[in-house]
Design an enzyme around this catalytic site. Structure first.
Site, mmCIF file in Angstrom:
data_model
loop_
_atom_site.group_PDB
_atom_site.id
_atom_site.type_symbol
_atom_site.label_atom_id
_atom_site.label_comp_id
_atom_site.label_asym_id
_atom_site.label_seq_id
_atom_site.Cartn_x
_atom_site.Cartn_y
_atom_site.Cartn_z
ATOM 1 N N ASP A 289 7.185 -1.879 13.274
ATOM 2 C CA ASP A 289 5.821 -1.490 12.865
ATOM 3 C C ASP A 289 4.743 -1.456 13.952
ATOM 4 O OD1 ASP A 289 6.018 -4.278 12.946
ATOM 5 O OD2 ASP A 289 5.534 -4.600 10.841
ATOM 6 N N GLU A 424 -1.826 -5.217 4.887
ATOM 7 C CA GLU A 424 -1.574 -3.820 5.262
ATOM 8 C C GLU A 424 -2.158 -2.797 4.292
ATOM 9 O OE1 GLU A 424 0.630 -6.275 5.385
ATOM 10 O OE2 GLU A 424 1.225 -6.398 7.495
HETATM 11 C C1 DMJ Z 1 0.462 -9.983 10.628
HETATM 12 O O1 DMJ Z 1 0.719 -11.112 11.367
HETATM 13 C C2 DMJ Z 1 0.377 -8.766 11.511
HETATM 14 O O2 DMJ Z 1 -0.311 -7.758 10.861
HETATM 15 C C3 DMJ Z 1 1.737 -8.271 11.925
HETATM 16 O O3 DMJ Z 1 1.679 -7.098 12.686
HETATM 17 C C4 DMJ Z 1 2.595 -8.010 10.717
HETATM 18 N N1 DMJ Z 1 2.629 -9.114 9.811
HETATM 19 C C5 DMJ Z 1 1.464 -9.884 9.519
HETATM 20 C C6 DMJ Z 1 0.803 -9.584 8.195
HETATM 21 O O4 DMJ Z 1 1.569 -9.114 7.204
#
Ligand code: DMJ
Length: 534
Positions: A289, A424
């Protein structure tokens, strides 16, 4: 002369009439908006948050909408104050608070996460500053300056330490201009910097040891997101210190990966010696991601001048549109899925929902123009709407971790019913609002916030939930540090004027810590994409 003097009576009557009309108008406008007290009680389900769902229409619609938004932003700000108060009372200096049992936790995510760094405190700082909670910011800032040090011997996740702690400190510095916060950020950056020296490609290992990272031989592979999510933070340290070595070190592995791999849409791992991709799945979700997120954000952070990163991002989005789109039958949206061999998965996970927001940011920043910008933004709107179903389809209104769609009937199934306070979906809703100014994005966000107030609020703050389809849902008694850094911040920004944080001047890292844009101020474009009426 008296015959020429006009009677004052009609004038007075007219003034009185106008005053009465104004009073009536004000009562109409503010009824249910300003007269509602924001005294939200603790404990799930005890009291519903006032809806303020009233429709603003007519001549003064935009005036009315501004007031509704103000009310909502203030509700979220009070939510932040409540969460901060809980942390302060029951977990001061700890990494996490358990808001239902009112206990503290240090050492989050087991052995290879991060621990002993006041993670929630550091993650909260930039949100406090953005919300102009200056007294609370000062309390946190003083703790960081006086108590936070990186001397302890510990094994940490490079990725988590960079996005939460290094990003949190750099943002707190950029937002406040406080040199002691900058020095703290540099201290951590210096301890992490040798991680880039282990492999010839510069690809870091997923886990490293503090107080000072030692070169480790550079063997094996690293996660794509784990190795590719640090160039914003290290580049900001270069800006803070005036020393370019941080930026150069973090750029090198990205350029090595791009040189070694033709596919823009990558597998989940890369070999540290060769930078070649390994794995079996191509997608923009867990494991990959934020590598994609940083391609476009690094271009924006650097003043939109490094064509290398913009072009790679455009190639990614083109590939996503060509290869990954799933359109569940009967639904008015589609989304980017994962490709394994030849098959596309009908699952939509919360983590993947950052992607449409980052596409909207690219469009707003002028990374693509004309019909392509329109196409990208339509996709972003579609996928954000799909992501909203993670909340919209559950009995509690809290967001599920995963939903999936039957490929024949289109039936939606909640395939992972946990609520983890993830940001998100609200993140993409925020970017869609900024890109289109369609108020329905704000209404969606408000519905999500009300569910959080109703089902996830406790005396010690806000928690996740074990089953979003149960009413009331059982609490998991964990307040994630990203709830402070990201979730609360995106809700607040969604309801705030653009000037609360201009996307011309700031780039939010993957933990939503705002980093100052480094040069150039090209104007972006706002392509108009309206939501389809359903
Ligand atoms: C966060 O720590 C950050 O956005 C990361 O990139 C993905 N996971 C978590 C939130 O879901």
């Amino acid at each position: 002369m008296a015959m020429f003097r006009r009677s004052r009576a009609p004038r007075r009557a007219c003034i009185l009439l106008m005053a009465a009309a104004w009073l009536l108008f004000c009562t109409y406008m503010f009824h249910g908006v300003l007269d509602v007290q924001l005294n939200i009680s603790d404990n799930a389900g005890a009291q519903e948050v006032p809806p303020t769902e009233r429709q603003c229409s007519g001549l003064f619609a935009s005036f009315c909408e501004r007031h509704v938004a103000q009310y909502r932003a203030e509700a979220v700000r009070q939510g932040m104050m409540h969460a901060w108060q809980g942390y302060k009372s029951y977990a001061w200096g700890a990494d996490e608070i358990h808001p239902k049992s009112k206990t503290a936790k240090t050492d989050i995510m087991g052995g290879a996460g991060i621990s002993g760094m006041g993670v929630s405190m550091v993650d909260a700082l930039s949100t406090l500053k953005v919300m102009q909670l200056d007294q609370e910011f000062k309390e946190g800032r003083d703790w960081v300056v006086d108590k936070l040090n990186f001397e302890r011997t510990t094994t940490v996740s490079f990725f988590e330490t960079v996005i939460r702690i290094l990003g949190g400190l750099a943002a707190a510095h950029d937002l406040s201009g406080d040199p002691q916060l900058g020095a703290k950020a540099q201290d951590l950056a210096d301890r992490l910097l040798p991680a880039f020296d282990s492999a010839p490609t510069g690809i870091i290992s997923n886990t490293v040891s503090l107080p000072l990272v030692q070169p480790d031989g550079g063997s094996g592979s690293s996660g794509l997101a784990e190795m590719g999510t640090n160039v914003l933070e290290f580049s900001s340290i270069s800006s803070i210190t005036g020393d370019d070595k941080y930026r150069r070190a973090a750029e090198k592995p990205l350029r090595a990966v791009h040189a070694a791999n033709e596919h823009a849409l990558m597998f989940e791992h890369v070999d540290r010696q060769t930078a070649l991709e390994t794995g079996s799945k191509r997608g923009v979700g867990a494991g990959t991601d934020s590598y994609y997120e940083y391609l476009i954000k690094y271009w924006v952070l650097g003043g939109r001048s490094d064509e290398h990163f913009r072009a790679r991002w455009e190639a990614v989005v083109d590939d996503v549109l060509r290869k990954l789109i799933v359109s569940p039958p009967g639904w008015p949206f589609s989304f980017a899925s994962d490709l394994q061999g030849d098959s596309l998965s009908p699952v939509l996970e919360h983590l993947r929902c950052f992607f449409p927001g980052s596409v909207a940011l690219g469009v707003m920043s002028g990374a693509v123009q004309g019909p392509k910008a329109q196409l990208y933004l339509e996709f972003a709107a579609n996928m954000t709407l799909a992501c909203y179903q993670l909340y919209n389809s559950t009995a509690s209104g809290l967001g599920a971790e995963r939903i999936s769609f039957d490929q024949q009937s289109g039936q939606l199934v909640i395939s992972d019913e946990r609520y983890w306070q993830r940001p998100e979906v609200i993140e993409s809703i925020f970017y869609m609002w900024r890109a289109t100014k369609d108020k329905r994005w704000r209404d969606m966000g408000w519905r999500m916030w009300r569910a959080i107030e109703k089902h996830a609020r406790w005396e010690g703050g806000y928690s996740g939930a074990l089953d979003v389809d149960a009413v009331p849902p059982e609490s998991d008694d964990v307040s994630q540090s990203w709830f402070f850094a990201e979730t609360l911040k995106y809700f607040y920004l969604l309801f705030s004027p653009d000037s609360a944080l201009s996307l011309q001047d700031w780039v939010l890292n993957t933990e939503a810590h705002p980093l100052r844009v480094q040069s150039g101020r090209q104007r972006g474009s706002r392509a108009a994409v309206r939501l389809k009426r359903q």
